[in-house]
Write an enzyme that holds these catalytic residues in place. Structure first.
Site, PDB file in Angstrom:
ATOM      1  N   GLU A  58     104.326  39.978 -14.381  1.00 59.24           N
ATOM      2  CA  GLU A  58     103.207  39.089 -14.693  1.00 59.24           C
ATOM      3  C   GLU A  58     102.275  38.948 -13.492  1.00 59.24           C
ATOM      4  O   GLU A  58     102.717  38.771 -12.359  1.00 59.24           O
ATOM      5  CB  GLU A  58     103.746  37.713 -15.110  1.00 59.24           C
ATOM      6  CG  GLU A  58     102.664  36.731 -15.520  1.00 59.24           C
ATOM      7  CD  GLU A  58     103.244  35.374 -15.899  1.00 59.24           C
ATOM      8  OE1 GLU A  58     102.621  34.693 -16.727  1.00 59.24           O
ATOM      9  OE2 GLU A  58     104.299  34.994 -15.364  1.00 59.24           O
ATOM     10  N   LYS A 142      99.009  35.857 -23.320  1.00 62.21           N
ATOM     11  CA  LYS A 142     100.039  34.824 -23.204  1.00 62.21           C
ATOM     12  C   LYS A 142      99.710  33.658 -24.125  1.00 62.21           C
ATOM     13  O   LYS A 142      98.647  33.055 -24.042  1.00 62.21           O
ATOM     14  CB  LYS A 142     100.115  34.353 -21.749  1.00 62.21           C
ATOM     15  CG  LYS A 142     101.280  33.426 -21.436  1.00 62.21           C
ATOM     16  CD  LYS A 142     101.285  33.142 -19.934  1.00 62.21           C
ATOM     17  CE  LYS A 142     102.518  32.356 -19.496  1.00 62.21           C
ATOM     18  NZ  LYS A 142     102.510  32.169 -18.011  1.00 62.21           N
ATOM     19  N   CYS A 183     106.426  35.324 -19.781  1.00 60.60           N
ATOM     20  CA  CYS A 183     106.956  34.213 -18.992  1.00 60.60           C
ATOM     21  C   CYS A 183     107.221  32.937 -19.808  1.00 60.60           C
ATOM     22  O   CYS A 183     108.231  32.828 -20.473  1.00 60.60           O
ATOM     23  CB  CYS A 183     106.011  33.927 -17.826  1.00 60.60           C
ATOM     24  SG  CYS A 183     106.781  32.985 -16.477  1.00 60.60           S
TER      25      CYS A 183
END
Length: 304
Positions: A58, A142, A183
């Site tokens: 990331e 994301k 994440c």
């Protein structure tokens, strides 16, 4: 492999790979699940054998901090299902990743980079995927933004500068269907549920937990997502750099469908090679058949 790219973390998926499609191009039926090798590289560079699929961490090309995202954001302009013109792209990172994938002859899941939408000016945390020909074939923004406040330990608000994505994504290879996330997405089981119920055999999230949440939940969440959905689950972290503004937890990991940790790095530069055998996937689903026992007459199917 990447002479001009210094990495603090990367994840590799090794297999003889000939076919790859993004979510919107994938068939309804997932490919037959076949053995492949998963290699986590948590270091600056790798001397391992050439992989076929590489996954970067990331925000690999920028400092990890919400104040930095707008300054490092690049226009990408990718639309799912449409051919993307790499040569006309204004994104230096996209061009570099495309070139690296083409030069090495690999599929490249490019971790994530800050992306600025040209039409809305919104900034996203975006993963892009490239074929061995260098074509940009998929992206994942994301979905869940990292907004936390733990008094005396850590406060972080991605929503100060980022906008959350609105799609779920996966891609097909000739050996597996693989779900994507980033994440903080791992804390929301719905995203992994959707991926698994749409036929994903493995789910991979580049991520960068910190020294507060990492020891608490990094392993727990991966094992939970693997167990809930009876899939292989893996997250790759940057190695820890205490001179940086954000201190990553490290501990890149691979978990099998029984929620057993197959391999784990420490916080330092490391390489993990893991052979992914489809047998536990089929075995656990036959022995503990929760995928066939869900009661959607009692509760809703989030993948519907």
């Amino acid at each position: 492999m990447f002479p001009h790219l210094r990495l603090s973390g990367a994840l590799l998926l090794s297999h003889n790979l000939k076919h790859f499609t993004c979510r919107t191009m994938a068939s309804v039926t997932p490919p037959v699940f076949k053995p492949f090798t998963l290699t986590l590289i948590q270091l600056v560079k790798s001397n391992s054998d050439k992989p076929q699929v590489v996954v970067l961490p990331e925000c690999f090309n920028s400092p990890y901090g919400f104040v930095h995202f707008p300054a490092y954001a690049e226009n990408i302009g990718y639309t799912a299902g449409k051919e993307y013109d790499i040569q006309a792209s204004v994104s230096e990172s996209v061009k570099m990743l495309s070139s690296a994938a083409k030069e090495a002859g690999i599929w490249l899941i490019g971790g994530s980079i800050p992306e600025r939408d040209e039409e809305t000016n919104n900034v996203y945390n975006t993963c892009t995927v490239y074929s061995p020909t260098g074509a940009l074939v998929a992206s994942h923004r994301k979905v869940h933004l990292f907004d936390i406040d733990i008094p005396g330990k850590i406060t972080f608000k991605e929503s100060e500068t980022l906008t959350g994505g609105t799609t779920t994504n996966y891609f097909d290879t000739e050996f597996a269907r693989i779900g994507l996330g980033l994440c903080y997405d791992v804390r929301f089981p719905e995203l992994a549920m959707i991926a698994a119920r749409r036929g994903c055999h493995a789910i991979v999230y580049p991520g960068a937990f910190n020294l507060t949440t990492g020891p608490l939940h990094w392993e727990l969440l991966q094992r939970a997502r693997a167990n809930d959905n009876q899939v292989f689950f893996s997250m790759c972290s940057p190695a820890r750099d205490m001179t940086a503004g954000y201190h990553a937890w490290g501990h890149s990991m691979v978990v099998d469908p029984y929620a057993r940790v197959l391999a784990e790095a420490d916080e330092n530069e490391s390489i993990l090679h893991v052979d992914i055998d489809p047998e536990p996937f089929h075995e656990v689903r036959a022995g503990i058949p929760v995928t066939k026992q869900r009661r959607f007459d009692v509760y809703p199917d989030v993948s519907a």
